[in-house]
Enzyme design. Structure first.
Site, short mmCIF file in Angstrom:
data_model
loop_
_atom_site.label_atom_id
_atom_site.label_comp_id
_atom_site.label_asym_id
_atom_site.label_seq_id
_atom_site.Cartn_x
_atom_site.Cartn_y
_atom_site.Cartn_z
CE LYS B 51 21.92 -40.84 19.51
NZ LYS B 51 22.02 -42.32 19.44
CB SER B 302 28.43 -36.72 17.73
OG SER B 302 28.93 -36.62 19.05
#
Lengths: 324, 324
Positions: B51, B302
């Site tokens: 992110k 991720s």
């Protein structure tokens, strides 16, 4: 005694470049604004430890006919897997001599890399290895006592200097001393203002004692075996000790509790699984920061091969004081 | 609808280069010789997740005067920390709106990055965020529904294509779809022969259902909330869904048990702490490999922000069938 040079390390870097991971420096949350912290995660190498660099450096340097006769190592740890992995990459046989008391999982893992594992009584490791050398003409790859191995580990220092040229302090685990010799040589040459400090467990601080004494001091193996950091139970050779004297500013020590706390912090704050030996540098950063040079600091996380049961036990311990 | 282009992603790469970690591809032991496997460990970014790329991409693009008024996000997860971290790097205020039921540890961590955390009843998150935008002239940074955010996540795809030009398959988690949109766009453009396949938990497979239906299908939030993968409970927006249709070959699903097993494997074999959402790609590799294109395969890990208690519980579970 000839010491490894920056040129030797650069040549090693050319040999290992396509075989090892170019590990990044990971910015870490630092408790100390005077000493911003980066981690060098060698735990992310294939086989999970920096040893792969020395193994490739040494095996790549053999001439093709010699290499084809195979390689030999005596080790039950990361070096065994590193030599097995590198030999497979070159398509040559690897003979790994291990004590017959080695945990099955380590034997299996080394065999998975295609090595022939030779189990012998613990006192016969060296002689068994030399027998294979004599019988087959295979080449012994020592875990640290060899210039090509030291130069291979030194490639970590080249990467640190390239990624963080103004580094002020590098903290690196010390066992047989190959890692610290190589990194220290590279960092001293490229970043002459940086300090390079070795780290040992208090329970296996023979190299610190040796530096203090100015000569190699022997700690009996049963004394060194007390530490949880099973990768830090070796002692420097004449060759690596000469390097350590030349390139280290100091060696500091950490406690077993500090090592465990650093493993927990690495898992939760850096998302890295580190073996105890791999966590000593971070433990030293917390314990000694105020006494060490200020400025950008790199901690070398040397490996991540921790027994699953030990990892669970360490993570299950009550959370240490918040140290995000 | 304008879709993000390769040029947009290259421009984002220029914006984020000095702020994010250039993560390496880690060769992983692969069960399948037809599909050699590499991991892309975005869990090693600052704040522990990809992110950070989208946050820096969006915030870096604001003109200086606008940025100085501050940024706003509503999130209780990795996006909150990413925006807080990026805002601090730019020295501008960050206002993070979180539901008042958010676990204290997530609130604290976001505050540690210097953000002002605004706690509101869960149904008022959006309105509270827009109030801050209106009152202060601060800029909302959405977690996925923005071209600059998608382009930022796409920089992962640029790196995959640069490091492994002959990649045949990329497996990427899908939640709101920003990550898969960005990576898919970059990989399709640079490696037109590669397949890009999204991965969802079976328990939150709304995007798969949407792809099948050819239009966005709504799964109620309580249905999506069943999965352990708390980062994969969002649904694509119109913008990301348009990207997913354009750039994904398929979306596959994995079970909760498969996610847990992949977390254990990542800890022990790759020495990576992954959050459940970060492990779905490896779970899919094991479940579907034989049905997916053969060749060099990349699994995107991720993120690594797993609650310590959950990590312990997952590692404490009986060891899964040996899958080294």
């Amino acid at each position: 005694m000839h010491l490894v040079t920056l040129d030797d390390i650069r040549a090693a870097a050319d040999r290992v470049r396509t075989s090892v991971v170019r590990t990044p420096l990971l910015p870490a949350p630092s408790a100390d604004p005077e000493r911003p912290l980066w981690l060098k995660p060698e735990s992310l190498q294939p086989i999970g430890a920096f040893k792969i660099r020395g193994a490739f450096s040494a095996i790549a340097r053999l001439d093709e006919r010699t290499r084809a006769r195979g390689v030999v190592a005596y080790s039950s740890g990361n070096h065994a897997q590193a030599v097995a992995y590198a030999a497979r990459a070159y398509g040559v046989p690897a003979h790994i001599v291990m004590p017959d008391v080695t945990p099955r999982v380590k034997v299996d893992r080394t065999r998975e890399y295609g090595a022939e594992v030779v189990l012998v009584p613990i006192g016969e490791r060296e002689s068994a290895a030399y027998n294979i050398v004599a019988e087959r003409g295979a080449v012994l790859v020592p875990p640290f006592d060899h210039p090509d191995v030291i130069a291979g580990q030194g490639t970590i220092g080249l990467e640190i200097a390239a990624d963080l040229p103004d580094v002020a302090l590098v903290l690196v685990p010390v066992s047989g001393g190959g890692l610290a010799s190589g990194i220290g040589t590279a960092v001293r040459a490229l970043c002459p203002n940086a300090a390079v400090v070795g780290v040992e467990p208090e329970l296996a601080a023979d190299a610190r004692a040796s530096l203090r004494a100015g000569e190699r001091v022997d700690w009996p193996v049963e004394r060194r075996a007390r530490t949880i950091a099973d990768g830090l139970r070796s002692q420097p050779s004449e060759l690596t000790f000469a390097h350590l004297r030349a390139v280290l500013d100091d060696i500091v020590t950490v406690s077993e509790d500090e090592i465990r706390r650093a493993m927990v912090e690495l898992a939760h704050s850096a998302r890295l699984v580190a073996e105890p030996s791999g966590a000593v540098g971070l433990a030293a950063y917390h314990r000694y920061a105020a006494e060490l040079p200020a400025g950008p600091t790199v901690v070398v996380i040397s490996g991540g091969n921790v027994d699953p049961a030990l990892l669970r036990a360490v993570l299950d311990a009550p959370d240490p004081a918040d140290r995000q």
